[in-house]
Design a protein around this motif. Structure first.
Motif, PDB file in Angstrom:
ATOM      1  N   ARG A 198       0.843  -1.204   0.000  1.00 46.15           N
ATOM      2  CA  ARG A 198       0.000   0.000   0.000  1.00 46.15           C
ATOM      3  C   ARG A 198       0.872   1.246   0.000  1.00 46.15           C
ATOM      4  O   ARG A 198       1.805   1.361   0.793  1.00 46.15           O
ATOM      5  N   TYR A 199       0.580   2.169  -0.910  1.00 45.88           N
ATOM      6  CA  TYR A 199       1.216   3.491  -0.921  1.00 45.88           C
ATOM      7  C   TYR A 199       0.109   4.524  -0.631  1.00 45.88           C
ATOM      8  O   TYR A 199      -0.719   4.808  -1.508  1.00 45.88           O
ATOM      9  N   PRO A 200       0.054   5.100   0.597  1.00 46.01           N
ATOM     10  CA  PRO A 200      -1.032   6.035   0.953  1.00 46.01           C
ATOM     11  C   PRO A 200      -0.900   7.354   0.195  1.00 46.01           C
ATOM     12  O   PRO A 200       0.200   7.843  -0.069  1.00 46.01           O
ATOM     13  N   LEU A 201      -2.027   7.929  -0.182  1.00 44.29           N
ATOM     14  CA  LEU A 201      -2.045   9.276  -0.725  1.00 44.29           C
ATOM     15  C   LEU A 201      -1.642  10.268   0.367  1.00 44.29           C
ATOM     16  O   LEU A 201      -2.021  10.120   1.541  1.00 44.29           O
ATOM     17  N   ALA A 202      -0.886  11.283  -0.010  1.00 49.24           N
ATOM     18  CA  ALA A 202      -0.352  12.231   0.968  1.00 49.24           C
ATOM     19  C   ALA A 202      -1.462  12.991   1.690  1.00 49.24           C
ATOM     20  O   ALA A 202      -1.301  13.382   2.856  1.00 49.24           O
ATOM     21  N   ASP A 203      -2.607  13.177   0.998  1.00 51.75           N
ATOM     22  CA  ASP A 203      -3.696  13.929   1.636  1.00 51.75           C
ATOM     23  C   ASP A 203      -4.609  13.040   2.462  1.00 51.75           C
ATOM     24  O   ASP A 203      -5.629  13.503   2.992  1.00 51.75           O
ATOM     25  N   PHE A 327       1.534  -1.987   5.813  1.00 51.20           N
ATOM     26  CA  PHE A 327       1.617  -1.612   4.402  1.00 51.20           C
ATOM     27  C   PHE A 327       1.634  -2.841   3.486  1.00 51.20           C
ATOM     28  O   PHE A 327       1.360  -2.727   2.292  1.00 51.20           O
ATOM     29  N   LEU A 328       1.984  -4.015   4.043  1.00 49.31           N
ATOM     30  CA  LEU A 328       2.080  -5.230   3.227  1.00 49.31           C
ATOM     31  C   LEU A 328       0.695  -5.832   3.054  1.00 49.31           C
ATOM     32  O   LEU A 328       0.058  -6.250   4.006  1.00 49.31           O
ATOM     33  N   VAL A 329       0.225  -5.878   1.800  1.00 53.93           N
ATOM     34  CA  VAL A 329      -1.124  -6.342   1.506  1.00 53.93           C
ATOM     35  C   VAL A 329      -1.161  -7.843   1.258  1.00 53.93           C
ATOM     36  O   VAL A 329      -2.028  -8.555   1.749  1.00 53.93           O
ATOM     37  N   GLU A 330      -0.200  -8.343   0.462  1.00 54.65           N
ATOM     38  CA  GLU A 330      -0.262  -9.746   0.034  1.00 54.65           C
ATOM     39  C   GLU A 330       1.117 -10.233  -0.365  1.00 54.65           C
ATOM     40  O   GLU A 330       1.938  -9.473  -0.874  1.00 54.65           O
ATOM     41  N   THR A 331       1.376 -11.515  -0.138  1.00 53.40           N
ATOM     42  CA  THR A 331       2.583 -12.180  -0.610  1.00 53.40           C
ATOM     43  C   THR A 331       2.171 -13.453  -1.344  1.00 53.40           C
ATOM     44  O   THR A 331       1.397 -14.253  -0.802  1.00 53.40           O
ATOM     45  N   LYS A 332       2.658 -13.628  -2.566  1.00 53.74           N
ATOM     46  CA  LYS A 332       2.340 -14.860  -3.286  1.00 53.74           C
ATOM     47  C   LYS A 332       3.543 -15.320  -4.109  1.00 53.74           C
ATOM     48  O   LYS A 332       4.409 -14.519  -4.482  1.00 53.74           O
ATOM     49  N   LYS A 333       3.570 -16.612  -4.363  1.00 53.15           N
ATOM     50  CA  LYS A 333       4.672 -17.180  -5.132  1.00 53.15           C
ATOM     51  C   LYS A 333       4.639 -16.666  -6.558  1.00 53.15           C
ATOM     52  O   LYS A 333       3.563 -16.413  -7.115  1.00 53.15           O
ATOM     53  N   HIS A 334       5.841 -16.538  -7.150  1.00 51.03           N
ATOM     54  CA  HIS A 334       5.912 -15.929  -8.473  1.00 51.03           C
ATOM     55  C   HIS A 334       7.159 -16.425  -9.196  1.00 51.03           C
ATOM     56  O   HIS A 334       8.249 -16.507  -8.612  1.00 51.03           O
ATOM     57  N   LYS A 335       6.987 -16.807 -10.461  1.00 51.71           N
ATOM     58  CA  LYS A 335       8.127 -17.172 -11.298  1.00 51.71           C
ATOM     59  C   LYS A 335       8.684 -15.916 -11.943  1.00 51.71           C
ATOM     60  O   LYS A 335       7.926 -15.100 -12.467  1.00 51.71           O
ATOM     61  N   LEU A 336      10.004 -15.771 -11.914  1.00 53.06           N
ATOM     62  CA  LEU A 336      10.588 -14.572 -12.513  1.00 53.06           C
ATOM     63  C   LEU A 336      11.930 -14.893 -13.140  1.00 53.06           C
ATOM     64  O   LEU A 336      12.597 -15.873 -12.781  1.00 53.06           O
ATOM     65  N   GLN A 337      12.326 -14.051 -14.100  1.00 56.02           N
ATOM     66  CA  GLN A 337      13.618 -14.174 -14.761  1.00 56.02           C
ATOM     67  C   GLN A 337      14.658 -13.440 -13.902  1.00 56.02           C
ATOM     68  O   GLN A 337      14.539 -12.245 -13.659  1.00 56.02           O
ATOM     69  N   VAL A 338      15.650 -14.183 -13.460  1.00 56.86           N
ATOM     70  CA  VAL A 338      16.680 -13.611 -12.587  1.00 56.86           C
ATOM     71  C   VAL A 338      17.985 -13.494 -13.377  1.00 56.86           C
ATOM     72  O   VAL A 338      18.504 -14.501 -13.866  1.00 56.86           O
ATOM     73  N   PRO A 339      18.533 -12.270 -13.510  1.00 55.53           N
ATOM     74  CA  PRO A 339      19.806 -12.098 -14.230  1.00 55.53           C
ATOM     75  C   PRO A 339      20.994 -12.391 -13.327  1.00 55.53           C
ATOM     76  O   PRO A 339      21.121 -11.814 -12.242  1.00 55.53           O
TER      77      PRO A 339
END
Length: 919
Positions: A198-203, A327-339
């Motif tokens: 979560r990124y809250p709006l400043a206002d 601030f942490l909403v969700e964590t889920k497994k994810h496949k990604l390309q790692v350099p």
């Protein structure tokens, strides 16, 4: 000649003789033909890709040398900055020393010492493959002359405004602490996580949710982007967000890069740590906040509590704080390309740092123009699309590396930070003084990446920019070179840059053709890698290696016991008997036979074993010929006396024409196939047999003529095979040469045989092909009916044409001798006994069943043969039923298919009638 072919006994002897006699040097006569070896790393050893490419290059060089060209194969090695530093550093560590114990000059001295002791390993291995390059001209990218070319290139490009120093995002290896090229980055799919934050709006009016696989980089976020047409967020563009875990506020921006239908449609922007974000940052004039040190630890640009933490330790801390502060909403497994860096295996960071760059826009436009205008051609031609794509989307080239070993950047700094580019220290001081600065100058510590020096390879190895060196090395004679043989993976990194640099500085192209090779894979199509345990060492294939030696070699030095155990298990399963010695010739011929225009090359040991048998067959056939030639030289004859001689000469002529046609278009596989089929089938299997009646007969003229033709065809064949199989052909040729009275010390300097040098006889070819068909039919019946090969049997002929009758009378003795049959007898309908049949056109070749063959077995054989012929008819009909084939194929090809259908149908009809006669 020895009874058996032993490659190890002849290869080292002949290679040392070739090299010591200077046969590999350019002759200085004839049309120049030049190939530049893609310089392998000085730290490297010969691998399958090298062996494959070197076979192709050497075949071309030997072929053109024999054709009278002035051949230059320019050899050399690359200084391989990263790899060499790692090798020498490990050597120091083994001695209980550290890299930090040495200043710059002392470390460089240590590298040169290592190079002198161990840097020519790959050169020795290349010799084992039979490489016929000019070793006296071997170059090294750190040689004095090549170093001068590098400095001159840098200075001129700088003076032209094409080189600059700037702060940009680069691939950064936090272990080596240097920028690296894309080629040194290996990206593979790995398991990871995707965190929504979560990124809250400043206002305080709401929030946006973004997802990331690298939550630690949020400490360097400068914006959140949404798509301009995303109605959900249009009213928020321009508003500010509070950056979690930080006291900073960041804006919401709109950019087309965002995929509004992916995830929440909100993307965090971290320009200093992501290449796509960097481009967005440039478009929106966003600040660049780098939060990493050169070791990938958190720096002082991040909140204080995270400073000094390793990136992955920081990740855990950031996630814990995000969860604690909701601030942490969700964590889920994810496949990604790692350099990962291919040298260290560490995850590569996009890193904002000061580097030297070459401006590529004008250079790339010219590089594209050169190829589009046909000055440089790609083979296969589809690779031009890869070249176009890269040059059409090119970025400025990062040429600096934070290393010690390499060409030090020729730039100096004043106390005020002004840059002075010059060729030498003295010139730098002169240029600084000319601008009013007389204080101390500090030399740039960075070196140039190795691709910068190798981009100059085609002209720097020929002496550029030194006029005297150019004259001595034949710059004007050997540039442009004729063909570059290289892998598709370096079209960007080397091929394109050579084209641009050589054109820019010499006005010439570096090469006229680029022959792009495929990737050598294992027999199952898997990429060869140490971790898979399927890597093959070309020298092990040449010399052979026992299973225990192979296991020890593959697992030696592995630090992880599980990996060693995995590789040992794979090795014992794949090679339970070790690897037999195939010899260099068999390995080379295998590579040539695999050199298609495809992307991948599947290497199978069974194929190498087949070509070892091919070399053995050539050896044994040569011994047969030599044993039948008698003592002394063979007397020449005015013209061949027998149809068999005229047939083999015609087949040789056709084969040579085919080989030339295929080599001219870089189809090494089809050239190898043509040579193989002629050698194995026409010469060894048939002509040696067809020569026996004349050699053992009463006709002295026919015997003398046949001996001469045997020697001539063998000697010609050896020259035709030599570019692909140099060792065995040289050894045999040295035994054949005196028989024909040929002068010369080596086959490699003899003329390559041309089809136009050989007179053909199409009529003789047709007649001998008829004899072969009759004999093949007899032998097939013998084999399928289990009739002893040594038993003389009756042979009957039926039907056929007048031509068949004339040929049967003409070749009766040869058919009887070679088929182990009685003199052929013609029969008419009512006289026909029960018999096994083979069909040649409309001619039926019959072996009577009485006392030889079981009638039921013959009916079963006929049924099988009829089924085979009907299959051939269906293949032809399928072709002719294809409208595209009929419309586009040459008329003679379509006519040939129609004639084949007629011939196959005639054979099937004759066999059906024969089956009916058997009841």
């Amino acid at each position: 000649m020895d009874k058996s072919f032993e490659p190890s006994q002849i290869e080292s002897t002949w290679y040392s003789r070739w090299e010591s006699n200077g046969y590999f040097k350019p002759s200085g006569k004839g049309t120049p033909y030049t190939i530049m070896l893609p310089p392998p790393n000085v730290t490297g050893t010969l691998h399958m890709g090298h062996a494959f490419q070197h076979t192709i290059i050497d075949t071309l060089i030997r072929y053109h040398r024999m054709r009278g060209f002035d051949t230059l194969w320019q050899l050399g090695t690359d200084h391989a900055g990263i790899a060499t530093e790692m090798v020498v550093t490990r050597q120091l560590n083994a001695e209980g020393k550290q890299r930090s114990d040495f200043d710059r000059e002392a470390f460089i001295d240590r590298v040169w010492t290592w190079k002198a002791e161990s840097g020519d390993t790959i050169g020795r291995q290349m010799r084992r493959m039979g490489v016929s390059g000019d070793w006296t001209r071997e170059r090294f990218t750190m040689d004095e002359g090549l170093s001068q070319a590098v400095v001159e290139t840098f200075v001129r490009l700088s003076e032209e405004g094409l080189i600059y120093r700037g702060q940009k995002l680069v691939n950064w290896d936090p272990v080596l602490k240097t920028a690296i090229s894309d080629l040194e980055v290996v990206s593979e799919e790995e398991d990871g996580s995707l965190w929504s934050i979560r990124y809250p709006l400043a206002d305080g009016s709401g929030e946006l949710v973004v997802a990331t696989t690298r939550p630690e980089t949020m400490l360097g976020d400068v914006a959140v982007a949404v798509h301009p047409e995303d109605e959900r967020y249009a009213h928020l563009v321009g508003h500010m967000l509070k950056l979690p875990l930080s006291d900073r506020e960041i804006p919401i921006i709109a950019d087309d890069y965002v995929e509004k239908d992916f995830g929440t449609g909100c993307v965090k922007i971290t320009p200093a740590h992501d290449f796509n974000d960097y481009a967005i940052g440039q478009r929106h004039n966003l600040p660049m906040i780098n939060i990493f040190t050169d070791e990938a630890k958190i720096n002082d640009n991040a909140p204080e509590k995270y400073r000094g933490l390793d990136r992955y330790v920081a990740r855990k801390a950031v996630l814990a704080d995000l969860e604690e502060q909701t601030f942490l909403v969700e964590t889920k497994k994810h496949k990604l390309q790692v350099p990962r860096g291919d040298r260290t295996g560490q995850v590569i960071e996009p890193f904002l740092t000061w580097q030297w760059f070459v401006r590529m826009d004008t250079l790339a436009a010219r590089g594209l123009e050169i190829v589009e205008q046909g000055h440089v051609k790609f083979v296969p031609e589809n690779w031009i699309n890869t070249y176009r794509h890269w040059l059409g989307n090119i970025q400025d080239w990062c040429i600096s590396r934070q290393l010690t070993w390499g060409h030090r950047i020729p730039a100096w700094y004043t106390d005020a930070g002004d840059i002075v580019v010059a060729r030498t220290d003295d010139e730098a001081r002169e240029r600084a003084a000319a601008n009013g600065y007389t204080g101390a100058l500090r030399r740039d510590d960075d070196v140039l990446e190795t691709w910068f020096s190798s981009a100059l390879w085609s002209h720097s190895t020929l002496g550029w920019p030194d006029a005297d060196a150019q004259k001595a090395l034949g710059f004007d004679r050997y540039l442009p070179t004729d063909v570059l043989v290289t892998g598709f993976d370096i079209i960007f990194f080397w091929v394109a840059r050579m084209i641009m640099m050589t054109d820019h500085f010499t006005g010439e192209v570096p090469f006229r053709d680029v022959y792009v090779t495929g990737l050598v894979r294992d027999k199952d199509g898997q990429k060869m890698s140490k971790s898979k345990g399927n890597v093959l060492d070309p020298l092990d294939l040449i010399d052979g290696i026992t299973l225990d030696e192979l296991v020890d070699k593959r697992t030696r030095g592995l630090m992880q016991p599980k990996m060693a155990e995995k590789i040992e298990k794979a090795t014992r399963k794949e090679f339970p008997d070790g690897i037999p010695a195939f010899g260099a010739d068999a390995l080379r011929f295998t590579f040539a036979s695999l050199a298609t225009h495809g992307r991948d090359i599947k290497f199978d040991l069974e194929r190498a074993a087949g070509y070892k048998a091919f070399c053995n067959k050539l050896w044994n056939a040569s011994r047969f010929v030599l044993m039948n030639l008698g003592e002394g030289a063979v007397a020449p004859v005015a013209s061949p006396a027998t149809e068999a001689e005229r047939w083999i000469l015609t087949r040789l002529r056709n084969t040579l024409g085919e080989v030339k046609n295929q080599l001219d278009i870089y189809r090494f596989d089809l050239a190898a196939q043509a040579l193989y089929e002629f050698t194995w089938n026409d010469f060894c299997d048939w002509f040696l047999e067809l020569s026996k009646p004349a050699l053992g007969g009463d006709d002295a003229a026919a015997a003398a003529s046949t001996r001469h033709t045997l020697a001539v065809v063998l000697e010609t064949l050896l020259r035709a095979l030599h570019p692909m199989t140099p060792f065995v052909t040289e050894e045999i040729w040295q035994n054949v040469r005196p028989v024909l009275g040929i002068e010369g010390d080596t086959i490699m300097l003899r003329p390559y045989p041309e089809a136009t040098d050989i007179a053909g006889d199409n009529a003789a070819e047709a007649e001998v092909e008829w004899v072969k068909s009759v004999l093949t039919g007899v032998r097939r019946i013998r084999s399928e009916m289990n009739i002893s090969p040594g038993k003389t049997i009756p042979l009957l002929l039926a039907d056929g044409t007048d031509t068949d009758r004339a040929r049967a009378a003409k070749f009766a003795a040869q058919i009887a001798f070679l088929g182990r049959v009685e003199t052929p007898t013609w029969i008419e309908g009512s006289d026909e006994p029960a018999a096994a049949v083979a069909v040649v056109g409309t001619l039926r070749v019959l072996i009577p069943l009485a006392g030889l063959i079981d009638a039921d077995a013959e009916k079963a054989r006929l049924a099988k043969e009829i089924a085979r012929v009907e299959g051939e008819v269906r293949k032809c009909e399928a072709k002719l039923g294809n409208a595209n084939f009929v419309a586009n194929a040459p008329a003679e090809v379509v006519a040939q298919e129609r004639q084949r259908i007629a011939d196959w149908n005639a054979q099937a009809h004759a066999m059906r009638e024969q089956a009916q006669r058997l009841g």
